[in-house]
Design a protein around this motif. Sequence first.
Motif, mmCIF file in Angstrom:
data_model
loop_
_atom_site.group_PDB
_atom_site.id
_atom_site.type_symbol
_atom_site.label_atom_id
_atom_site.label_comp_id
_atom_site.label_asym_id
_atom_site.label_seq_id
_atom_site.Cartn_x
_atom_site.Cartn_y
_atom_site.Cartn_z
ATOM 1 N N GLN A 69 -22.517 -3.698 40.055
ATOM 2 C CA GLN A 69 -21.796 -4.148 41.241
ATOM 3 C C GLN A 69 -21.559 -3.002 42.229
ATOM 4 N N SER A 70 -21.711 -1.764 41.772
ATOM 5 C CA SER A 70 -21.408 -0.626 42.632
ATOM 6 C C SER A 70 -22.165 0.600 42.158
ATOM 7 N N VAL A 71 -22.393 1.532 43.100
ATOM 8 C CA VAL A 71 -23.065 2.785 42.783
ATOM 9 C C VAL A 71 -22.514 3.872 43.695
ATOM 10 N N SER A 72 -22.389 5.085 43.173
ATOM 11 C CA SER A 72 -22.011 6.241 43.979
ATOM 12 C C SER A 72 -22.605 7.483 43.335
ATOM 13 N N ALA A 73 -22.531 8.612 44.041
ATOM 14 C CA ALA A 73 -23.174 9.816 43.514
ATOM 15 C C ALA A 73 -22.565 11.083 44.081
ATOM 16 N N PHE A 74 -22.655 12.134 43.269
ATOM 17 C CA PHE A 74 -22.317 13.495 43.680
ATOM 18 C C PHE A 74 -23.609 14.305 43.760
ATOM 19 N N ALA A 75 -23.906 14.849 44.927
ATOM 20 C CA ALA A 75 -25.049 15.760 45.117
ATOM 21 C C ALA A 75 -26.297 15.285 44.388
ATOM 22 N N PRO A 76 -26.748 14.060 44.655
ATOM 23 C CA PRO A 76 -27.916 13.545 43.931
ATOM 24 C C PRO A 76 -29.216 14.208 44.381
ATOM 25 N N ILE A 77 -30.190 14.236 43.470
ATOM 26 C CA ILE A 77 -31.567 14.553 43.857
ATOM 27 C C ILE A 77 -32.077 13.306 44.582
ATOM 28 N N CYS A 78 -32.102 13.363 45.901
ATOM 29 C CA CYS A 78 -32.354 12.159 46.694
ATOM 30 C C CYS A 78 -33.828 11.808 46.838
ATOM 31 N N ASN A 79 -34.691 12.809 46.757
ATOM 32 C CA ASN A 79 -36.123 12.607 47.020
ATOM 33 C C ASN A 79 -36.907 13.315 45.917
ATOM 34 N N ALA A 80 -36.745 12.819 44.683
ATOM 35 C CA ALA A 80 -37.227 13.532 43.496
ATOM 36 C C ALA A 80 -38.725 13.798 43.531
ATOM 37 N N SER A 81 -39.499 12.877 44.076
ATOM 38 C CA SER A 81 -40.948 13.046 44.045
ATOM 39 C C SER A 81 -41.435 14.139 44.989
ATOM 40 N N ALA A 82 -40.520 14.659 45.832
ATOM 41 C CA ALA A 82 -40.893 15.718 46.768
ATOM 42 C C ALA A 82 -40.146 17.024 46.527
ATOM 43 N N SER A 83 -39.344 17.088 45.466
ATOM 44 C CA SER A 83 -38.612 18.311 45.150
ATOM 45 C C SER A 83 -39.349 19.091 44.059
ATOM 46 N N GLU A 84 -39.122 20.380 44.007
ATOM 47 C CA GLU A 84 -39.784 21.211 42.995
ATOM 48 C C GLU A 84 -39.434 20.733 41.596
ATOM 49 N N TRP A 85 -38.164 20.440 41.370
ATOM 50 C CA TRP A 85 -37.754 19.939 40.056
ATOM 51 C C TRP A 85 -38.524 18.663 39.713
ATOM 52 N N GLY A 86 -38.500 17.724 40.648
ATOM 53 C CA GLY A 86 -39.119 16.435 40.387
ATOM 54 C C GLY A 86 -40.627 16.517 40.233
ATOM 55 N N ILE A 87 -41.284 17.312 41.087
ATOM 56 C CA ILE A 87 -42.739 17.436 41.004
ATOM 57 C C ILE A 87 -43.155 17.979 39.643
ATOM 58 N N ASN A 88 -42.450 18.995 39.158
ATOM 59 C CA ASN A 88 -42.755 19.559 37.840
ATOM 60 C C ASN A 88 -42.562 18.514 36.743
ATOM 61 N N ALA A 89 -41.414 17.813 36.783
ATOM 62 C CA ALA A 89 -41.129 16.821 35.747
ATOM 63 C C ALA A 89 -42.077 15.636 35.828
ATOM 64 N N TYR A 90 -42.320 15.146 37.035
ATOM 65 C CA TYR A 90 -43.114 13.940 37.191
ATOM 66 C C TYR A 90 -44.595 14.184 36.895
ATOM 67 N N LYS B 111 -28.994 22.172 47.919
ATOM 68 C CA LYS B 111 -29.000 21.077 48.895
ATOM 69 C C LYS B 111 -30.299 20.994 49.688
ATOM 70 N N ASP B 112 -30.720 22.109 50.247
ATOM 71 C CA ASP B 112 -31.829 22.077 51.198
ATOM 72 C C ASP B 112 -33.208 22.159 50.566
ATOM 73 N N ASN B 113 -33.280 22.645 49.305
ATOM 74 C CA ASN B 113 -34.611 22.820 48.717
ATOM 75 C C ASN B 113 -34.868 21.947 47.489
ATOM 76 N N GLN B 114 -33.857 21.203 47.021
ATOM 77 C CA GLN B 114 -34.073 20.331 45.863
ATOM 78 C C GLN B 114 -33.500 18.921 46.058
ATOM 79 N N LEU B 115 -32.404 18.803 46.784
ATOM 80 C CA LEU B 115 -31.669 17.538 46.848
ATOM 81 C C LEU B 115 -32.065 16.664 48.040
ATOM 82 N N PHE B 116 -32.280 17.246 49.191
ATOM 83 C CA PHE B 116 -32.749 16.567 50.406
ATOM 84 C C PHE B 116 -31.898 15.357 50.819
ATOM 85 N N PRO B 117 -30.588 15.548 50.965
ATOM 86 C CA PRO B 117 -29.744 14.410 51.367
ATOM 87 C C PRO B 117 -30.112 13.829 52.725
#
Length: 288
Positions: free
Chosen positions: A170-191, A234-240
């Motif tokens: 019914q609801s969702v919220s987040a703190f400092a989420p990885i917003c664009n995982a497929s384009a972040s260094e963390w996400g690219i490595n994992a994916y 924020k600017d190099n992994q999370l991309f809010p």
Amino acid sequence: MSSSTLTREQSAKAFDGHQYVYSHESSTVGCKMKFGVYVPEKAEKEQVPLLIFLSGLTCTEQNFITKSGVQSLASKYGFIVANPDTSPRGCKIEGDSEKWNFGESAGYYVDATESKWSKNYRMFSYINEEFYDLIVKNFNVNPKKIGILGHSMGGHGALISFFKRPGQYQSVSAFAPICNASASEWGINAYTNFFGQDETLWKQYDATELVASYNGPKPHAPVLVDQGSDDSFKDNQLFPERFIVACKTASFPLELREQAGYDHGYYFIMTFLEDHFKYHKNEFEHAQ
């Protein structure tokens, strides 16, 4: 409570309720999994709302329950709060414990398709099916009032769970989420490990990509996301900012608050956690 499925590992009274840690043998990820669950006194008498909290990179089930002060808020608002671990453990897959941002403690809440990982790294199904059902069946949860939130990798997990399972939460919220995982260094490595080179699979677990095709129930109030201005990721992994643009394009309601001077850690979460409880409470009041 079904003693055959859950083993109580820890129990401590906190405020008017109890903070527990349980373990169980997961059929989804093929190993023993632990989770925390705070049960307020109110849940002894009636069904109460449930919040599921997903933690970030390097975390276990312990970080949130020991660092956030969540117990006082769960007691005050009368919510059950359940928080799973962030990955399978002890599977002994080559390469699953060499890096802090991949493998154990870093499952990204996805269902891997590459054969090396696909048997055990099925955290999306674990969270949204097995774990979800386990909490609802074993604790006094109001099934019409269930929300999900998370931090960093867990914020990503909460958002993709909401978008990929319309109406389940019914609801969702987040703190400092990885917003664009497929384009972040963390996400690219994992994916790349979890899905291979097929970037269409990467995008199936990316909040910025998923909001464009979301056609489920929209929240009553804009989804609440808090982001610290001094967050080094924020600017190099999370991309809010990319998520803001995607939500505007999709006409999906979002309130992304940049909190001046806050970093990525638990002092940040602790400071604004009650705002998230208030947000979910408001959404639950509008649940049918």
